[in-house]
Design an enzyme around this catalytic site. Structure first.
Site, mmCIF file in Angstrom:
data_model
loop_
_atom_site.group_PDB
_atom_site.id
_atom_site.type_symbol
_atom_site.label_atom_id
_atom_site.label_comp_id
_atom_site.label_asym_id
_atom_site.label_seq_id
_atom_site.Cartn_x
_atom_site.Cartn_y
_atom_site.Cartn_z
ATOM 1 N NE ARG A 39 38.900 38.310 48.726
ATOM 2 C CZ ARG A 39 38.969 39.228 47.771
ATOM 3 N NH1 ARG A 39 38.494 40.433 47.998
ATOM 4 N NH2 ARG A 39 39.505 38.930 46.594
ATOM 5 C CG ASP A 60 44.344 37.475 53.662
ATOM 6 O OD1 ASP A 60 44.819 38.366 52.926
ATOM 7 O OD2 ASP A 60 43.525 36.643 53.263
ATOM 8 C CG ASP A 76 53.334 39.424 51.265
ATOM 9 O OD1 ASP A 76 53.143 38.431 50.527
ATOM 10 O OD2 ASP A 76 53.777 40.510 50.848
ATOM 11 C CB VAL A 77 52.119 33.650 50.935
ATOM 12 C CG1 VAL A 77 50.926 33.311 51.806
ATOM 13 C CG2 VAL A 77 51.689 34.205 49.575
ATOM 14 C CG ASN A 99 42.916 29.679 50.420
ATOM 15 O OD1 ASN A 99 42.147 29.142 49.629
ATOM 16 N ND2 ASN A 99 42.728 30.939 50.836
ATOM 17 C CE1 TYR A 164 44.563 31.693 40.162
ATOM 18 C CE2 TYR A 164 43.565 30.212 38.559
ATOM 19 C CZ TYR A 164 43.674 30.669 39.860
ATOM 20 O OH TYR A 164 42.913 30.105 40.853
ATOM 21 C CE LYS A 168 45.882 28.704 41.934
ATOM 22 N NZ LYS A 168 45.999 28.654 43.399
HETATM 23 N N1 NAD Z 1 37.951 32.368 42.699
HETATM 24 C C1 NAD Z 1 37.944 31.344 41.865
HETATM 25 O O1 NAD Z 1 37.150 31.281 40.922
HETATM 26 C C2 NAD Z 1 38.902 30.192 42.074
HETATM 27 C C3 NAD Z 1 38.818 29.070 41.236
HETATM 28 C C4 NAD Z 1 39.696 27.991 41.436
HETATM 29 C C5 NAD Z 1 40.637 28.052 42.455
HETATM 30 N N2 NAD Z 1 40.698 29.164 43.258
HETATM 31 C C6 NAD Z 1 41.732 29.190 44.286
HETATM 32 O O2 NAD Z 1 41.115 29.212 45.561
HETATM 33 C C7 NAD Z 1 42.011 29.855 46.490
HETATM 34 C C8 NAD Z 1 41.246 30.887 47.284
HETATM 35 O O3 NAD Z 1 40.794 31.904 46.418
HETATM 36 P P1 NAD Z 1 39.341 32.567 46.590
HETATM 37 O O4 NAD Z 1 38.510 32.114 45.480
HETATM 38 O O5 NAD Z 1 38.861 32.410 47.971
HETATM 39 O O6 NAD Z 1 39.700 34.099 46.267
HETATM 40 P P2 NAD Z 1 39.916 35.351 47.241
HETATM 41 O O7 NAD Z 1 40.484 36.414 46.366
HETATM 42 O O8 NAD Z 1 38.676 35.649 47.985
HETATM 43 O O9 NAD Z 1 40.984 34.854 48.311
HETATM 44 C C9 NAD Z 1 42.371 34.986 48.156
HETATM 45 C C10 NAD Z 1 42.945 35.511 49.465
HETATM 46 O O10 NAD Z 1 44.354 35.538 49.323
HETATM 47 C C11 NAD Z 1 44.819 36.739 49.916
HETATM 48 N N3 NAD Z 1 46.127 37.098 49.378
HETATM 49 C C12 NAD Z 1 46.413 37.635 48.166
HETATM 50 N N4 NAD Z 1 47.734 37.862 48.080
HETATM 51 C C13 NAD Z 1 48.298 37.443 49.242
HETATM 52 C C14 NAD Z 1 49.611 37.419 49.753
HETATM 53 N N5 NAD Z 1 50.657 37.884 49.048
HETATM 54 N N6 NAD Z 1 49.811 36.926 51.001
HETATM 55 C C15 NAD Z 1 48.768 36.471 51.739
HETATM 56 N N7 NAD Z 1 47.506 36.498 51.318
HETATM 57 C C16 NAD Z 1 47.273 36.973 50.077
HETATM 58 C C17 NAD Z 1 43.736 37.767 49.615
HETATM 59 O O11 NAD Z 1 43.818 38.892 50.496
HETATM 60 C C18 NAD Z 1 42.467 36.927 49.784
HETATM 61 O O12 NAD Z 1 41.979 36.998 51.114
HETATM 62 C C19 NAD Z 1 43.148 30.412 45.640
HETATM 63 O O13 NAD Z 1 44.259 29.548 45.714
HETATM 64 C C20 NAD Z 1 42.584 30.433 44.250
HETATM 65 O O14 NAD Z 1 43.585 30.364 43.264
HETATM 66 C C21 NAD Z 1 39.843 30.219 43.094
#
Ligand code: NAD
Length: 273
Positions: A39, A60, A76-77, A99, A164, A168
């Site tokens: 997603r 994922d 699972d990463v 990601n 968090y 990062k």
């Molecule tokens: N959401 C925000 O506001 C935001 C802001 C800045 C950066 N980011 C970064 O963007 C990237 C994507 O996040 P997003 O915003 O799409 O959020 P999101 O929560 O939609 O996506 C994160 C995905 O990671 C998966 N995930 C979680 N734990 C996992 C694991 N152990 N193994 C494999 N997959 C796992 C989840 O199932 C999910 O599909 C991330 O690195 C996040 O830190 C997000």
């Protein structure tokens, strides 16, 4: 390429593609792994990479949101065996997009050691395990590109997100060390640092955040380019770093943040003579 406007749809699908003219085969012949691709940002990256001609292994820990499109490979990463399984089943790996991540919000006094460790495990150990798994195949084929999706929270601090933010900032250190270590093997390592993503990542705190919505709105308004960051713009940055167009770029943070990390805007100063 037209940039989407504030409020554009963040979902994957035709409505989400307004920023992206697409289909230039910038990743033709390449095979990419994208983590956290069920997603949000990861799903948009996987789709954009496919549109650019890459063979994408979208992975994922969770199943894909909705039922359309290709399947998600379970990874699972934090699980070394999963990485071995996924990489050993591939003929080549040219690109890895780390990601997947999780968020924990709350002040330090109310953050458990367990929650803190879990964030570091997914957001920092996960990308390390991914890098370690792909270095062999990348080296064997003469190189590759590793793109970590970091955050503006890996460039500047913020209260209430210590786990968090630490993860990062750690990813910034890992990226720099890896870039220097792997550059002579033709493997580049860079971070994309967005100031936004999928709101679902912090949905469990939505109710509590309602009481200070004005403050969070002011945060995204106080930018050179105000407003939310479209997921397609994040994916486009990952695409650039994955492609050969960035072949001499390694060890870099690429903010996709409307200038948020550059500093603050005092609107009134623009009116001075
Ligand atoms: N959401 C925000 O506001 C935001 C802001 C800045 C950066 N980011 C970064 O963007 C990237 C994507 O996040 P997003 O915003 O799409 O959020 P999101 O929560 O939609 O996506 C994160 C995905 O990671 C998966 N995930 C979680 N734990 C996992 C694991 N152990 N193994 C494999 N997959 C796992 C989840 O199932 C999910 O599909 C991330 O690195 C996040 O830190 C997000």
């Amino acid at each position: 390429m037209r940039l989407a406007q504030h409020g554009d749809n963040h979902s994957v699908g035709p409505a989400a593609w307004s920023v992206y003219s697409g289909a230039m085969s910038r990743l033709a012949g390449k095979t990419a792994i994208v983590t956290g691709a069920a997603r949000g940002t990861g799903a948009v990256i996987a789709q954009m990479f496919r549109d650019e001609g890459a063979a994408v292994v979208a992975t994922d820990i969770a199943d894909r949101d909705g039922a359309d499109g290709d399947g998600i490979v379970k990874l699972d990463v934090t699980n070394e065996a999963h990485w071995d399984e996924v990489v050993s089943g591939m003929d080549q790996v040219d690109v890895l997009v780390n990601n997947a991540a999780i968020l924990h919000m709350g002040p330090i006094e109310r953050t458990s050691a367990e929650a803190y460790r879990q964030v570091l495990d997914v957001n920092l150990v996960g990308p390390f395990l991914g890098m370690r798994a792909v270095v062999g195949p990348m080296r064997a084929s003469g190189g590759g590109s590793i793109v970590n999706i970091s955050s503006i929270d890996g460039l500047i601090g913020m209260n209430g997100i210590s786990a968090y933010g630490a993860s990062k900032f750690g990813l910034g250190g890992l990226m720099r060390c890896a870039a220097l270590e792997l550059g002579r093997s033709g493997i580049r390592v860079n971070n994309v640092c967005p100031a936004g993503g999928n709101p679902a990542m912090y949905s469990q705190w939505f109710d509590q955040m309602m009481s200070f919505m004005d403050e969070t709105a002011a945060y995204s308004a106080n930018r050179g380019i105000p407003g939310e960051v479209p997921l397609e713009c994040i994916a486009a940055a990952a695409l650039f770093l994955a492609s050969d167009e960035s072949s001499h770029i390694t060890g870099a943070d690429l903010p996709v943040d409307g200038g948020a990390a550059a500093g603050v805007v005092i609107e009134g100063l623009n009116s001075l003579d």
